[in-house]
Scaffold this motif. Sequence first.
Motif, PDB file in Angstrom:
ATOM      1  N   GLY A 151     -28.346  19.779 -29.801  1.00 38.91           N
ATOM      2  CA  GLY A 151     -28.916  18.743 -30.649  1.00 38.91           C
ATOM      3  C   GLY A 151     -28.431  17.349 -30.318  1.00 38.91           C
ATOM      4  O   GLY A 151     -28.910  16.370 -30.893  1.00 38.91           O
ATOM      5  N   HIS A 152     -27.482  17.253 -29.377  1.00 36.44           N
ATOM      6  CA  HIS A 152     -26.941  15.953 -28.970  1.00 36.44           C
ATOM      7  C   HIS A 152     -27.055  15.817 -27.451  1.00 36.44           C
ATOM      8  O   HIS A 152     -26.861  16.791 -26.715  1.00 36.44           O
ATOM      9  N   HIS A 153     -27.327  14.619 -26.987  1.00 37.16           N
ATOM     10  CA  HIS A 153     -27.472  14.393 -25.558  1.00 37.16           C
ATOM     11  C   HIS A 153     -26.108  14.395 -24.863  1.00 37.16           C
ATOM     12  O   HIS A 153     -25.130  13.874 -25.399  1.00 37.16           O
ATOM     13  N   VAL A 154     -26.074  14.984 -23.678  1.00 41.21           N
ATOM     14  CA  VAL A 154     -24.865  15.036 -22.857  1.00 41.21           C
ATOM     15  C   VAL A 154     -25.148  14.256 -21.577  1.00 41.21           C
ATOM     16  O   VAL A 154     -26.177  14.469 -20.924  1.00 41.21           O
ATOM     17  N   THR A 155     -24.258  13.365 -21.208  1.00 39.56           N
ATOM     18  CA  THR A 155     -24.510  12.487 -20.067  1.00 39.56           C
ATOM     19  C   THR A 155     -24.451  13.240 -18.739  1.00 39.56           C
ATOM     20  O   THR A 155     -23.818  14.291 -18.619  1.00 39.56           O
ATOM     21  N   TYR A 156     -25.108  12.652 -17.739  1.00 40.45           N
ATOM     22  CA  TYR A 156     -25.013  13.184 -16.378  1.00 40.45           C
ATOM     23  C   TYR A 156     -23.551  13.287 -15.957  1.00 40.45           C
ATOM     24  O   TYR A 156     -23.130  14.272 -15.352  1.00 40.45           O
ATOM     25  N   ARG A 157     -22.785  12.246 -16.269  1.00 36.36           N
ATOM     26  CA  ARG A 157     -21.387  12.212 -15.840  1.00 36.36           C
ATOM     27  C   ARG A 157     -20.589  13.355 -16.463  1.00 36.36           C
ATOM     28  O   ARG A 157     -19.792  14.017 -15.788  1.00 36.36           O
ATOM     29  N   ALA A 158     -20.801  13.601 -17.751  1.00 40.18           N
ATOM     30  CA  ALA A 158     -20.075  14.679 -18.426  1.00 40.18           C
ATOM     31  C   ALA A 158     -20.446  16.037 -17.840  1.00 40.18           C
ATOM     32  O   ALA A 158     -19.588  16.906 -17.654  1.00 40.18           O
ATOM     33  N   LEU A 159     -21.726  16.218 -17.537  1.00 41.67           N
ATOM     34  CA  LEU A 159     -22.169  17.482 -16.945  1.00 41.67           C
ATOM     35  C   LEU A 159     -21.579  17.669 -15.555  1.00 41.67           C
ATOM     36  O   LEU A 159     -21.176  18.774 -15.179  1.00 41.67           O
ATOM     37  N   TYR A 160     -21.508  16.585 -14.800  1.00 43.40           N
ATOM     38  CA  TYR A 160     -20.950  16.694 -13.456  1.00 43.40           C
ATOM     39  C   TYR A 160     -19.448  16.950 -13.502  1.00 43.40           C
ATOM     40  O   TYR A 160     -18.907  17.699 -12.690  1.00 43.40           O
ATOM     41  N   ASP A 161     -18.781  16.333 -14.480  1.00 42.36           N
ATOM     42  CA  ASP A 161     -17.332  16.504 -14.583  1.00 42.36           C
ATOM     43  C   ASP A 161     -16.938  17.955 -14.832  1.00 42.36           C
ATOM     44  O   ASP A 161     -15.885  18.399 -14.369  1.00 42.36           O
ATOM     45  N   VAL A 162     -17.761  18.714 -15.583  1.00 42.69           N
ATOM     46  CA  VAL A 162     -17.381  20.108 -15.835  1.00 42.69           C
ATOM     47  C   VAL A 162     -17.512  20.952 -14.572  1.00 42.69           C
ATOM     48  O   VAL A 162     -16.909  22.022 -14.468  1.00 42.69           O
ATOM     49  N   LEU A 163     -18.287  20.476 -13.605  1.00 47.82           N
ATOM     50  CA  LEU A 163     -18.404  21.197 -12.338  1.00 47.82           C
ATOM     51  C   LEU A 163     -17.204  20.946 -11.437  1.00 47.82           C
ATOM     52  O   LEU A 163     -16.840  21.795 -10.621  1.00 47.82           O
ATOM     53  N   HIS A 164     -16.594  19.791 -11.575  1.00 50.12           N
ATOM     54  CA  HIS A 164     -15.493  19.410 -10.690  1.00 50.12           C
ATOM     55  C   HIS A 164     -14.290  18.997 -11.534  1.00 50.12           C
ATOM     56  O   HIS A 164     -13.556  19.828 -12.014  1.00 50.12           O
ATOM     57  N   TYR A 165     -14.098  17.723 -11.715  1.00 51.68           N
ATOM     58  CA  TYR A 165     -13.063  17.218 -12.602  1.00 51.68           C
ATOM     59  C   TYR A 165     -13.421  15.785 -12.954  1.00 51.68           C
ATOM     60  O   TYR A 165     -14.236  15.146 -12.288  1.00 51.68           O
ATOM     61  N   ARG A 166     -12.840  15.305 -14.027  1.00 54.59           N
ATOM     62  CA  ARG A 166     -13.192  13.981 -14.535  1.00 54.59           C
ATOM     63  C   ARG A 166     -12.986  12.916 -13.461  1.00 54.59           C
ATOM     64  O   ARG A 166     -11.922  12.821 -12.852  1.00 54.59           O
ATOM     65  N   GLY A 167     -14.041  12.130 -13.199  1.00 54.77           N
ATOM     66  CA  GLY A 167     -13.951  11.044 -12.242  1.00 54.77           C
ATOM     67  C   GLY A 167     -14.260  11.425 -10.811  1.00 54.77           C
ATOM     68  O   GLY A 167     -14.248  10.575  -9.921  1.00 54.77           O
ATOM     69  N   PHE A 168     -14.549  12.718 -10.549  1.00 54.22           N
ATOM     70  CA  PHE A 168     -14.868  13.156  -9.184  1.00 54.22           C
ATOM     71  C   PHE A 168     -16.082  12.384  -8.672  1.00 54.22           C
ATOM     72  O   PHE A 168     -17.046  12.161  -9.395  1.00 54.22           O
ATOM     73  N   VAL A 169     -16.028  11.953  -7.413  1.00 57.15           N
ATOM     74  CA  VAL A 169     -17.113  11.169  -6.831  1.00 57.15           C
ATOM     75  C   VAL A 169     -17.768  11.966  -5.715  1.00 57.15           C
ATOM     76  O   VAL A 169     -17.094  12.488  -4.834  1.00 57.15           O
ATOM     77  N   ALA A 170     -19.091  12.077  -5.759  1.00 60.42           N
ATOM     78  CA  ALA A 170     -19.831  12.769  -4.711  1.00 60.42           C
ATOM     79  C   ALA A 170     -21.259  12.263  -4.722  1.00 60.42           C
ATOM     80  O   ALA A 170     -21.689  11.571  -5.640  1.00 60.42           O
ATOM     81  N   GLY A 171     -22.004  12.618  -3.688  1.00 61.08           N
ATOM     82  CA  GLY A 171     -23.389  12.181  -3.619  1.00 61.08           C
ATOM     83  C   GLY A 171     -23.505  10.822  -2.959  1.00 61.08           C
ATOM     84  O   GLY A 171     -22.524  10.197  -2.562  1.00 61.08           O
ATOM     85  N   CYS A 172     -24.716  10.341  -2.849  1.00 59.11           N
ATOM     86  CA  CYS A 172     -24.994   9.082  -2.167  1.00 59.11           C
ATOM     87  C   CYS A 172     -25.004   7.938  -3.179  1.00 59.11           C
ATOM     88  O   CYS A 172     -25.825   7.915  -4.100  1.00 59.11           O
ATOM     89  N   GLY A 173     -24.085   6.999  -3.025  1.00 60.61           N
ATOM     90  CA  GLY A 173     -24.044   5.861  -3.928  1.00 60.61           C
ATOM     91  C   GLY A 173     -23.293   6.164  -5.207  1.00 60.61           C
ATOM     92  O   GLY A 173     -22.870   7.285  -5.469  1.00 60.61           O
TER      93      GLY A 173
END
Length: 248
Positions: free
Chosen positions: A182-204
């Motif tokens: 019922g609440h929106h979850v950000t792209y960043r939060a979703l990506y962080d659960v795959l890796h760790y908070r602040g992880f950088v990947a992808g283009c740009g």
Amino acid sequence: MVPPLLSYAEPDSPLQIVAIDEDECFRDTLSNELEPRGFSVTTFADGPSVLEAIDSLAAADLIVLDWDHSSSPGLTLLHQLRRAGVAAPIVFLTRRSIASNECVALENGAIDFIDKSRGYAILAFRLKIARQKVPTAQRDKTFTLGELKLKTQVSRAFWAGTDLDLTVGEFKIVALLAANAGHHVTYRALYDVLHYRGFVAGCGESGYKTNVRSAIRRIRRKFEALDPHFDRIQNYTAFGYIWALDGE
């Protein structure tokens, strides 16, 4: 009267323990000694046997590993279990209580490191205290939301009773969305659960969003294979995703 420094409340039902130890005599004695003290004990001889029976860990309150196991060293098995998505708290038993080993065990996420020579009465007490160290929010072994059921201890997700066969990463995304239904979850939060908070990947700077979209597509396909009308995971443009509730 001086109050105890640390105490525990007796649970309403037996504590579910899964123990891995290569010594058959020790496994039998462990079960015989702990069960009258309020435990239900399941044992395995080595890592491969428990990894082949991952579902048996779904109900575990604690997993007890043998630090000194000759073929399945406890620390190695801890990492194998975590990679397999097993989230149950882990306690190590050892025949050699060396401070440096204890530090390594705790640094790698164990909640206790216990010398076998202390005896079964002390072991039972320490295991009950170890269980109390686990935050209440992490003690729930299942999470249900409509047709969705999550077995959090083993990272397994079911839709209408059928296993979705999610990867550990996919499970983490679904669990985060469901926990915030019922609440929106950000792209960043979703990506962080795959890796760790602040992880950088992808283009740009925002490249990680592409990875999240790809993961969501894979997840949706698995749900849709079971339910062609599945529409719970919805996109919020440029922000993230939401697990939609009825009527949304």
